[in-house]
Design an enzyme around this catalytic site. Structure first.
Site, short mmCIF file in Angstrom:
data_model
loop_
_atom_site.label_atom_id
_atom_site.label_comp_id
_atom_site.label_asym_id
_atom_site.label_seq_id
_atom_site.Cartn_x
_atom_site.Cartn_y
_atom_site.Cartn_z
N THR A 239 0.83 -1.21 0.00
CA THR A 239 0.00 0.00 0.00
C THR A 239 0.87 1.25 0.00
OG1 THR A 239 -1.76 -1.16 1.18
CG2 THR A 239 -1.77 1.25 1.31
N CYS A 328 25.73 4.83 9.07
CA CYS A 328 25.47 3.38 9.17
C CYS A 328 26.73 2.64 9.58
CB CYS A 328 24.92 2.82 7.88
SG CYS A 328 25.90 3.29 6.48
C1 LIG Z 1 25.21 6.87 -1.12
C2 LIG Z 1 24.16 6.29 -0.21
N1 LIG Z 1 23.40 5.27 -0.65
C3 LIG Z 1 22.45 4.72 0.14
C4 LIG Z 1 22.23 5.19 1.42
C5 LIG Z 1 21.14 4.56 2.25
O1 LIG Z 1 20.08 5.47 2.42
P1 LIG Z 1 18.80 4.93 3.27
O2 LIG Z 1 17.79 6.05 3.20
O3 LIG Z 1 19.33 4.71 4.69
O4 LIG Z 1 18.36 3.67 2.65
C6 LIG Z 1 22.99 6.26 1.91
C7 LIG Z 1 22.79 6.78 3.32
N2 LIG Z 1 24.01 7.21 3.91
C8 LIG Z 1 23.95 7.80 5.22
C9 LIG Z 1 23.47 6.80 6.25
S1 LIG Z 1 24.48 5.40 6.26
C10 LIG Z 1 25.31 8.42 5.60
O5 LIG Z 1 25.47 8.81 6.78
O6 LIG Z 1 26.17 8.53 4.70
C11 LIG Z 1 23.96 6.83 1.08
O7 LIG Z 1 24.72 7.85 1.52
#
Ligand SMILES: Cc1ncc(COP(=O)(O)O)c(CN[C@@H](CS)C(=O)O)c1O
Length: 401
Positions: A239, A328
């Site tokens: 959804t 992360c």
């Molecule tokens: C290049 C890149 N690709 C994917 C992600 C993931 O994004 P999400 O919304 O968590 O799925 C990130 C998120 N990098 C954050 C959290 S690890 C940082 O502190 O650099 C990113 O920088």
């Protein structure tokens, strides 16, 4: 004073975005797939959101933008469905990526390695960038996918996406780029770049967390990662989170229009440069990678003799939020993989601090941050057992201008 300088980890939701989202919680809460009017009442704002998304990355109307929970899901979808479609069910068995990708790519590729897929992790040069020729040289008959990030989340370095796109087109290899750290910072034009797919996350450009997308060029076959209902024409079941989609669309419109991108370069870029220049006046500091061809908001700086986590603690006490690298990876005290990739020695790899700004930072905040950074370096070096502290490199004697 609170100074948030960790926008590559996540950003504040723009108030205008929040305003657009609020009606879809308690008033227009219908399921867009419902036939009744409570459901169909959501359609106009969903359609507007998609218009903003297509315009924001210059996607063709025939292309697809599929809503995901975040860039992590989009990245996993690309890697694992290419495995299903072109490796398990096809004659390919090779994927090319870089060694400085986000874990959402590298961990997914590591997983496929255990399943017998051959992965090439291309190294970056001393400027922290992958060279397009290295991609051309690595492509084989059995290469199923090239996946290279548009901008690195720790250094801000921009990768040669247009050149890699041309190489992949000429060799007939699928090309994905993780554009998570590029959208809203530099112009992302999927048609000009010649990419087949890009991933993105709304919370990187002042939209809500928990929503992102995968752009898929017309004609690219990619099995669904999430099966179930008929949402997204069956390409991604579940959804729709209407409020988040509307929020992401508005955030994309606010972050990628011409004025906004100009402001990123002229205002945010100016503040980043001011911060960086002031820190580099402190002896034994260097920018990791180089300062050319970067997103305007990011700097990764090594401060010799100062452990990254200790620096963050000091800054946090003064209301300043930064990171030692990607959020992360912030829990483990391993050396920063991106800095390792640059051939940094292990001492250097523990001293990196990432500052990532946004359009909501002010010059007053940056001046405050500069003062507190200098004080923190002075304090931490004076108690450091490893740093050779001499009158020559006393921070407090430096002029701040
Ligand atoms: C290049 C890149 N690709 C994917 C992600 C993931 O994004 P999400 O919304 O968590 O799925 C990130 C998120 N990098 C954050 C959290 S690890 C940082 O502190 O650099 C990113 O920088």
């Amino acid at each position: 004073m609170q100074v948030y300088l960790d926008n590559n980890a996540t950003t504040k939701v723009d108030e205008k975005v929040f305003e657009e989202m609020t009606p879809f919680f308690c008033e227009m809460y219908g399921n867009p797939n419902s036939l009744h009017s409570v459901g169909s009442a959501t359609h106009p704002k969903i359609a507007e959101a998609f218009d903003y998304l297509y315009e924001g990355i210059n996607a063709d109307d025939e292309d697809d933008i599929i809503i995901t929970a975040n860039a992590t899901e989009a990245n996993n979808w690309v890697v694992k469905s290419v495995w299903l479609d072109r490796i398990l069910d096809g004659e390919k068995n090779h994927i090319i990526t870089s060694e400085v990708e986000h874990p959402a790519i590298t961990a997914a590729c590591n997983y496929l390695e255990k399943k017998g897929v051959d992965i090439t992790y291309l190294t970056v040069n001393e400027e922290g960038v992958l060279e397009a020729d290295a991609v051309a040289d690595a492509i084989r008959e059995d290469t199923a996918l090239v996946s290279v990030m548009w901008a690195n989340n720790e250094t801000g370095k921009l990768f040669p996406i247009k050149e890699i796109g041309a190489i992949c087109k000429e060799k007939g290899v699928l090309f994905h780029s993780d554009a998570t750290q590029a959208i809203g910072k530099v112009k992302v034009d999927v048609q000009d770049a010649g990419v087949d797919m890009i991933s993105f996350s709304a919370h990187k450009f002042h939209g809500p967390k928990g929503v992102g997308g995968l752009y898929i060029k017309k004609g690219v076959q990619l099995s669904p990662y999430m099966h179930g209902g008929e949402q997204m024409d069956g390409r991604r079941a579940g959804t729709l989170d209407v409020a988040s989609i509307v929020g992401m669309g508005k955030a994309m419109q606010l972050a990628t229009n011409t004025m906004a991108l100009a402001y990123e370069i002229n205002h945010v870029g100016m503040l980043r440069d001011k911060l960086e220049k002031a820190i580099l006046k402190i002896p034994d500091t260097i920018v990791i990678g180089d300062t050319k061809n970067r997103t305007p908001n990011t700097t990764l700086i090594s401060i010799k003799g100062v452990e990254g986590e200790a620096m963050l603690w000091d800054l946090n006490k003064n209301g300043i939020s930064a990171s030692t690298g990607s959020a992360c990876a912030s829990e483990d005290l391993e050396a920063n993989p991106v800095m390792n990739a640059f051939g940094s020695d292990s001492e250097l790899a523990h001293t990196g601090i990432r500052f990532s700004l946004s359009r909501f930072n002010t010059e007053e905040q940056i001046d405050y941050a500069i003062e507190k950074i200098k004080e923190a370096v002075e304090r931490l070096r004076s108690i450091s057992s490893s740093y050779a502290y001499t009158p020559k490199n006393h921070v407090s004697e430096l002029e701040h201008n």
